[in-house]
Design a protein around this motif. Structure first.
Motif, short mmCIF file in Angstrom:
data_model
loop_
_atom_site.label_atom_id
_atom_site.label_comp_id
_atom_site.label_asym_id
_atom_site.label_seq_id
_atom_site.Cartn_x
_atom_site.Cartn_y
_atom_site.Cartn_z
N TRP A 54 0.91 -1.12 0.00
CA TRP A 54 -0.04 -0.04 -0.04
C TRP A 54 0.82 1.15 0.01
N VAL A 55 2.05 1.26 0.96
CA VAL A 55 2.93 2.54 0.80
C VAL A 55 3.36 2.60 -0.57
N LEU A 56 3.84 1.59 -1.16
CA LEU A 56 4.61 1.91 -2.49
C LEU A 56 3.61 2.07 -3.53
N ARG A 57 2.54 1.62 -3.47
CA ARG A 57 1.28 2.26 -4.52
C ARG A 57 1.14 3.66 -4.27
N THR A 58 0.68 3.92 -2.93
CA THR A 58 0.29 5.25 -2.61
C THR A 58 1.59 6.31 -3.08
N ALA A 59 2.62 6.20 -2.59
CA ALA A 59 3.88 7.08 -2.71
C ALA A 59 4.01 7.26 -4.43
N CYS A 60 3.98 5.90 -5.08
CA CYS A 60 4.25 6.01 -6.68
C CYS A 60 3.23 6.79 -7.17
N ALA A 61 2.06 6.93 -6.74
CA ALA A 61 0.90 7.73 -7.22
C ALA A 61 1.15 9.12 -7.06
N GLN A 62 1.29 9.33 -5.93
CA GLN A 62 1.91 10.97 -5.31
C GLN A 62 2.89 11.33 -6.12
N ALA A 63 3.93 10.57 -6.34
CA ALA A 63 5.29 11.05 -7.21
C ALA A 63 4.89 11.14 -8.63
N ARG A 64 3.91 10.56 -9.20
CA ARG A 64 3.43 10.60 -10.57
C ARG A 64 2.72 12.11 -10.61
N ASN A 65 1.71 12.48 -9.45
CA ASN A 65 1.14 13.64 -9.47
C ASN A 65 2.19 14.80 -9.50
#
Ligand code: C2E
Ligand code: CA
Ligand code: CA
Ligand code: CA
Length: 279
Positions: free
Chosen positions: A92-103
């Motif tokens: 969950w941390v990885l997905r959430t962090a990647c989504a934020q980084a993409r933003n």
């Protein structure tokens, strides 16, 4: 006196029971924390020392417990590792962090690398590379913008399996760094064998600077060694201007710490990046 001893034993065992009960309660709670959306991430800026620009952030997890309030990862990450819950939590941390980084990548400012902590259990999980790949694919984040922070302990565990996993991660193109450098086994051997791009000097070495001459010597030596191996260096726990000035003088590449920015909600980091871009 005998009575007193008995009472102490009773007191002790009841407080032990309470400890075990609260541990079990915490574990039950942690199992539900993910599905109840009680976990969230803060992001701490990493500054390029020469330019002062934010070039990365580290994702740091928090747990908003319905009764106990905010619980620190130093309390629940060890429990998550013990119970194996670290695997779904880490995903969950990885997905959430990647989504934020993409933003942030879509904002069009200068690129911001997202550093995510990986625990030893996650690193040993057979599905790790698949999990990393799908987090990148689902969010469309460039692999080079994802940094995985490993500890020395994780890398020392089992050399052959470690090498295999690191090869796979390298194949994906993510950026690997060693967290808390200098506090673990510190065998220098793996530094040349593994394709690690950065060392993070543990904050225990930075905290005594600039007065502590031993920590100053260690910090300088780590920077010199890393540069000799073509690795970048991040200083953790930078709390004062004097520390930053000293690190700049030593040629440290990146710095992270309360002086430069606390772990912050994503909106605050967006503002910092926007302001920086406007300058
Ligand atoms: P860490 O990876 O070494 O993270 C750095 C810790 O230092 C963070 O504590 C951060 O808030 C704190 N810090 C930052 N700047 C300063 C400073 O100037 N002075 C001082 N004294 N401390 C500073 P935090 O957020 O409580 O995290 C504690 C540890 O929990 C982390 O240590 C990491 O090992 C673990 N952790 C946090 N998030 C995750 C996660 O998503 N996954 C895993 N596996 N572990 C995590
Ligand atoms: Ca870290
Ligand atoms: Ca660290
Ligand atoms: Ca640390």
């Amino acid at each position: 006196a005998k009575n007193c001893g008995k009472n102490n034993a009773k007191l002790y065992s009841s407080s032990l029971t309470m400890q075990i009960m609260s541990h079990v309660k915490l574990e039950v709670g942690l199992r539900r924390a993910l599905q109840n959306n009680e976990l969230y991430l803060l992001y701490q800026p990493q500054i390029d020392v020469p330019s002062g620009q934010i070039v990365g952030v580290e994702a740091l997890v928090r747990w908003r417990h319905p009764e106990r309030g905010i619980i620190s990862p130093t309390e629940f990450i060890p429990l998550a590792e013990e119970t194996g819950l670290i695997v779904p939590i880490g995903e969950w941390v990885l997905r959430t962090a990647c989504a934020q980084a993409r933003n942030w990548a879509d904002m069009g400012t200068q690129p911001v690398r997202m550093a995510v902590n990986l625990s030893a259990k996650q690193f040993k999980d057979d599905n790790l590379t698949q999990i990393v790949l799908s987090a990148l694919q689902e969010t469309g984040l460039a692999p080079g913008l994802l940094e995985l922070e490993l500890t020395e302990g994780t890398l020392m565990d089992d050399a052959r399996a470690t090498m295999f996993t690191l090869e796979q991660l390298r194949g994906i193109g993510v950026y690997l760094s060693i967290d808390d450098f200098g506090t673990g086994y510190s065998s220098m051997n793996y530094l040349k064998r593994f394709d690690v791009r950065a060392l993070k000097i543990d904050k225990s070495f930075i905290s005594g600077l600039p007065q502590d001459s031993e920590n100053a010597a260690i910090t300088r030596a780590i920077i010199a060694m890393a540069h000799g191996l073509k690795m970048a260096v991040v200083a953790e726990g930078v709390e004062t201007d004097e520390q930053l000035v000293m690190l700049e003088h030593y040629g440290c590449d990146l710095a992270q710490g309360y002086y430069l920015g606390h772990p912050s909600p994503p909106e605050s980091v967006t503002l910092m990046l926007g302001n920086q871009y406007a300058l």
